[in-house]
Design an enzyme around this catalytic site. Structure first.
Site, PDB file in Angstrom:
ATOM      1  N   HIS A 370       0.959  -1.134  -0.148  1.00  0.00           N
ATOM      2  CA  HIS A 370       0.100  -0.045   0.075  1.00  0.00           C
ATOM      3  C   HIS A 370       0.916   1.363  -0.053  1.00  0.00           C
ATOM      4  CE1 HIS A 370      -4.364  -1.580   0.732  1.00  0.00           C
ATOM      5  NE2 HIS A 370      -3.694  -2.505   1.132  1.00  0.00           N
ATOM      6  N   LYS A 561      -9.566  13.928   3.889  1.00  0.00           N
ATOM      7  CA  LYS A 561      -8.356  12.482   4.104  1.00  0.00           C
ATOM      8  C   LYS A 561      -7.772  12.734   5.134  1.00  0.00           C
ATOM      9  CE  LYS A 561      -7.063  13.737  -0.358  1.00  0.00           C
ATOM     10  NZ  LYS A 561      -6.973  12.542  -0.955  1.00  0.00           N
ATOM     11  N   ARG A 562      -6.973  11.820   5.577  1.00  0.00           N
ATOM     12  CA  ARG A 562      -5.859  11.882   6.919  1.00  0.00           C
ATOM     13  C   ARG A 562      -5.051  13.043   6.429  1.00  0.00           C
ATOM     14  NH1 ARG A 562      -5.767   7.604  10.808  1.00  0.00           N
ATOM     15  NH2 ARG A 562      -4.231   8.888  11.537  1.00  0.00           N
ATOM     16  N   LYS A 567       0.094  14.530   1.752  1.00  0.00           N
ATOM     17  CA  LYS A 567      -1.191  14.924   0.798  1.00  0.00           C
ATOM     18  C   LYS A 567      -1.306  16.338   0.833  1.00  0.00           C
ATOM     19  CE  LYS A 567      -3.516  10.850   3.000  1.00  0.00           C
ATOM     20  NZ  LYS A 567      -4.385  10.012   1.859  1.00  0.00           N
ATOM     21  N   THR A 667      -8.659   6.381  -2.754  1.00  0.00           N
ATOM     22  CA  THR A 667     -10.135   5.816  -2.964  1.00  0.00           C
ATOM     23  C   THR A 667     -10.958   7.019  -2.661  1.00  0.00           C
ATOM     24  OG1 THR A 667     -10.394   4.895  -0.637  1.00  0.00           O
ATOM     25  CG2 THR A 667      -9.604   3.553  -2.576  1.00  0.00           C
ATOM     26  N   LYS A 671     -14.567   8.129  -4.802  1.00  0.00           N
ATOM     27  CA  LYS A 671     -15.795   8.419  -4.160  1.00  0.00           C
ATOM     28  C   LYS A 671     -16.350   9.869  -4.761  1.00  0.00           C
ATOM     29  CE  LYS A 671     -14.058   6.324   0.096  1.00  0.00           C
ATOM     30  NZ  LYS A 671     -13.384   6.765   1.400  1.00  0.00           N
TER      31      LYS A 671
HETATM   32  C1  LIG Z   1     -12.342   6.934   1.512  1.00  0.00           C
HETATM   33  C2  LIG Z   1     -11.989   7.261   3.013  1.00  0.00           C
HETATM   34  C3  LIG Z   1     -10.427   7.278   3.230  1.00  0.00           C
HETATM   35  C4  LIG Z   1      -9.354   7.451   2.104  1.00  0.00           C
HETATM   36  O1  LIG Z   1      -9.184   8.635   1.578  1.00  0.00           O
HETATM   37  P1  LIG Z   1      -8.071   9.043   0.638  1.00  0.00           P
HETATM   38  O2  LIG Z   1      -8.405  10.513   0.172  1.00  0.00           O
HETATM   39  O3  LIG Z   1      -7.959   7.995  -0.418  1.00  0.00           O
HETATM   40  O4  LIG Z   1      -6.902   9.261   1.564  1.00  0.00           O
HETATM   41  C5  LIG Z   1     -10.200   7.589   4.473  1.00  0.00           C
HETATM   42  N1  LIG Z   1     -11.015   7.622   5.440  1.00  0.00           N
HETATM   43  C6  LIG Z   1     -12.170   7.558   5.193  1.00  0.00           C
HETATM   44  C7  LIG Z   1     -13.354   7.862   6.470  1.00  0.00           C
HETATM   45  C8  LIG Z   1     -12.594   7.216   4.013  1.00  0.00           C
HETATM   46  O5  LIG Z   1     -14.033   6.977   3.900  1.00  0.00           O
END
Ligand SMILES: *Cc1c(COP(=O)(O)O)cnc(C)c1O
Length: 827
Positions: A370, A561-562, A567, A667, A671
């Protein structure tokens, strides 16, 4: 088949109907008989539990039938081993997947209940940090929907991901006591107990034939107890199982002290061993090499393997058929100790010859990588292994010895290569490289996006690529359209289904039928209306929770995101400050609401400082009459699956701005696109493939490519050059540095300025700044042409078919697992 299952036919089962009346009846019955509450005093929570029981009992019969079909057909099983499952809430998912949504609504309405409020009583199951854990959850949904006999195995943490509060602009972590009121979705299996050993020592002896044998003795033991969770597929009879392990004190362990009459000591030790599954480690991408974490890993791996083998041995003797009947996927290196554990089981406990055992092991396991970032690659000090898992250390040495013999045989003149490939890293003290163990012990290793896989082959695992040119393959991540479109965005999903039917729910490529509708003015108007409704819903929540008023017609510019330096939330902040400065200087911009959400690892000080900066910048900008309503900044606390479901459908712009080469896939990007946000992004992770699918003309790209990043580093990167050359950038950075946003403590953000300048700016924010700002300029221009924006937004949705996790899972099933869908007979 060894033994046929007993018939359960003699049990009288009162089949549950899916009609509204019988659901209403279940709701009332559960309130009275399961919860024991008078409807007059029942709270929303009581009704939530009634609803959960009513939904789950409509799953359990199919669940049992599914397990029986797998058994009867001797199906090849897929085991997804993951330290994390970020499931979110279950009620809506259970109701939607069983197809009784309308009747559930009617039943609730019949009782005068507010379905929305009741749904919100449920705690998120947040047994994960972020993308990796959410991927595991999406995969379970897809395996069930496709009829793949897939089982999730993980840990039943008593405390999941912490709750994030924002106090005075700072992140404050609060424990996530998600089981406080009980979990209606879990089925405890107190009879499913497995022993897990730790510590102790290894005794060697020779058997009758004179072969060396090994005993792991004087161990401290913990028991693993199973909890099962039904995983219903969408519109199918299949209900798969997720089994999570909780630590329980072993009876033997207790007895020792009881016999000595030391009751209190026995209870103390019981507590200590049950601490194993107490809490999730809240670190996203950096490894915290802590003893408890290693114990958690071995704990769930050991229990899962015992369970897998019990199931296998119901049908099959010995281990020869294991790779034909079992595929085990390792979600990152966290469960990779399973490779040594399976070897131990075969060699030590069942006397299987090493070479034969190794062949079975490598044909059973596959490993998903990952991350490329060195600080995230898991390694453990040899001494820690020696103490906690002494026999596994020996086995790892033996695996390594045999592996290096092969390496030396093939590359006799390259000792540098031997050291680079070795499972033991001798350069940083002696440490075990878990990724190397996982690669050597697996038949397939996969990356999670095309670019990521290519970089694995070219950089961190280039030596393995040379050795085994077919082992590393790509499996681009995906998301489940059930949760991320149907459930999260009922408005859009109804609009889509009205025009192209409901086939997209199981075959996301059908969204392509929306393409011609992008040129249909009426459809565009409806589509835009849905987006506006979703924005209004989010605006209301922002008003309620944060007392900030945002304009639902402003561009909702979203980065969720985190919080992590790679990022680059800070790059987004630099853009916000630049817009602010332009407004103050009398310029104009399209009204924007910049929305952030995300958690920082509790020990990651710079990430926490970034959260404080976002909130301080928000404070200044939101209260400056000079910008009035053209710019707002909002930090939504406690980013989790439920908040994602709220924010994603309301986004206009999706920020996917990591430094090229750092985000394995992402991911969140999928979304947001699937819900009609346009992306501003770098050529990183799955962004590249999203852009390819939706068309470059429907995607905002900026910044350095991975090649340009490498060349810049090779040429020597000096962030000060960019600082001096760009007046707007300099102004923004100076404001941060000099305390413009922190008048109460002007030094507060100097470490941020320092990291971006004299600290060398490792994520190249300054190098990408100009390109990002210019790109945001074209985003604005398009947003002014609202019809053109909507058209592109529709085309994004229409081309997201590839990013269904159903596609990902069928690729895993055919290319890695050799697993087939199994049909569960309908009633
Ligand atoms: C999808 C998701 C992530 C991943 O987000 P990235 O933008 O791909 O880092 C992290 N936390 C939650 C709660 C998510 O639903």
């Amino acid at each position: 088949m060894k033994n046929k299952p007993a018939h359960y036919a003699s049990a009288k089962i009162n089949k549950l109907s899916m009609d509204a009346e019988s659901i209403e009846c279940s709701l009332g019955n559960h309130l009275v008989y399961s919860i024991s509450k008078d409807p007059i005093t029942a709270t929303d929570r009581d009704w939530f539990y009634s609803a959960a029981y009513a939904a789950r009992e409509r799953l359990t019969e199919h669940w049992i039938k599914t397990m029986r079909s797998y058994y009867e057909q001797d199906a090849k099983r897929v085991y997804y081993l993951s330290m994390e499952f970020l499931m979110g809430r279950t009620l809506m998912n259970a109701v939607l997947n069983t197809g009784c949504e309308e009747n559930f609504k009617k039943a609730m309405a019949g009782l005068g209940l507010d379905a929305e409020r009741i749904r919100e009583q449920e705690f998120d199951a947040a047994l994960g940090n972020g993308g990796l854990g959410r991927l595991a959850a999406c995969f379970l949904d897809s395996m069930a929907t496709l009829g793949i006999p897939g089982y999730g195995y993980g840990i039943r943490y008593e405390y999941g991901m912490f709750n994030q509060h924002i106090e005075n602009g700072y992140q404050v972590e609060h424990p996530d006591n998600w089981l406080r009121y009980g979990n209606p979705w879990e089925f405890p299996r107190p009879e499913m107990l497995y022993q897990v050993k730790f510590n102790g020592r290894v005794v060697n002896y020779a058997d009758e034939q004179g072969n060396p044998r090994f005993h792991w003795v004087d161990t401290d033991d913990v028991m693993a107890m199973a909890y099962d969770y039904p995983i219903p597929g969408y519109d199918t009879e299949t209900v798969n199982n997720m089994r999570l392990w909780a630590a329980k004190a072993s009876r033997d362990f207790d007895l020792r002290y009881f016999n000595e009459g030391n009751y209190i000591k026995a209870v103390e030790d019981k507590n200590e061993s049950e601490n194993l599954s107490k809490v999730l480690y809240p670190d996203d991408t950096t490894e915290m090499g802590r003893e408890l974490r290693l114990k958690q890993q071995y704990f769930f791996v050991c229990a899962s393997l015992q369970d897998i083998l019990v199931r296998h041995h119901k049908h099959h003797d010995g281990f020869d058929t294991l790779p034909d009947k079992v595929a085990i996927q390792l979600n990152d290196t966290h469960p990779s100790i399973a490779i040594a554990e399976l070897m131990r089981i075969m060699v030590d406990l069942h006397n299987v010859d090493w070479d034969h055992a190794w062949d079975i092991t490598t044909r059973t396991f596959a490993y998903t990588n990952h991350t490329l970032m060195p600080e995230a690659l898991e390694t453990w000090p040899v001494e820690l292994f020696e103490k906690i898992l002494p026999r596994h250390l020996q086995i790892i040495y033996e695996i390594n010895h045999r592996f290096l013999k092969e390496v030396m045989h093939r590359y006799p003149d390259d000792p540098g290569l031997w050291a680079r490939l070795s499972i033991i890293d001798e350069t940083h003290g002696r440490r075990i490289r878990m990724a190397h163990l996982a690669i050597v012990g697996s038949h397939k290793v996969n990356g999670v996006a095309e670019l990521h896989t290519q970089l694995m082959k070219d950089t961190i695992f280039a030596d393995f690529q040379r050795m085994w040119p077919h082992k590393i393959i790509n499996m681009t991540n995906g998301i489940t359209p059930r949760r991320w479109l149907n459930q999260a965005n009922p408005g859009l999903s109804a609009l889509i289904s009205r025009h192209i039917g409901r086939g997209w729910l199981k075959n996301l490529s059908q969204l392509r039928r929306l393409v011609p509708l992008a040129d249909d003015a009426e459809f565009r108007a409806e589509f835009a209306q849905v987006k506006r409704d979703n924005k209004l819903r989010l605006a209301k929540v922002i008003e309620q929770r944060l007392h900030i008023q945002v304009d639902p017609d402003s561009m909702f510019d979203v980065q969720i995101k985190r919080i992590h330096e790679y990022k680059r939330q800070l790059l987004n902040v630099l853009h916000v400050i630049t817009l602010y400065n332009r407004l103050r200087a009398g310029g104009d911009c399209v009204p924007r609401t910049v929305i952030f959400a995300g958690k920082a690892a509790p020990g990651y000080l710079q990430a926490k400082r970034i959260i404080k900066l976002i909130n301080d910048v928000a404070d200044i900008i939101n209260n400056d009459p000079a910008v009035a309503d053209r710019l707002k900044v909002v930090f939504i606390p406690n980013y989790d699956v439920s908040n994602a479901e709220l924010i994603v459908p309301a986004a206009n712009l999706s920020e996917q701005i990591s430094t090229a080469g750092t985000e394995a896939s992402g991911t969140g990007n999928m979304k947001l696109s699937l819900n009609g946000a346009l992306t501003i992004g770098t050529l990183d992770g799955a962004n590249i493939e999203i852009r390819q699918e939706v068309g470059p003309e429907n995607f905002f790209i900026f910044g350095l490519t991975t090649d340009e990043v490498s060349r810049l580093w090779a040429a020597g990167y000096n962030p000060w050059d960019y600082y001096h050359a760009d007046a707007e950038l300099r102004q923004a950075l100076d404001m941060i540095n000099h305390g413009y946003f922190s008048p109460d403590d002007r030094e507060r953000f100097r470490p941020i300025f320092d990291a971006l300048t004299q600290g060398g700016d490792p994520y190249l924010l300054l190098a990408d700044y100009a390109s990002y700002i210019a790109c945001q300029q074209s985003v604005e221009a398009l947003y002014r042409e609202s019809d053109a924006w909507t058209r592109k937004s529709i085309l994004n949705v229409a081309h997201m078919g590839k990013f269904s996790s159903d596609r990902t899972i069928s690729d895993y099933a055919s290319q890695i697992w050799g697993a087939q869908p199994i049909s569960v007979p309908a009633d």
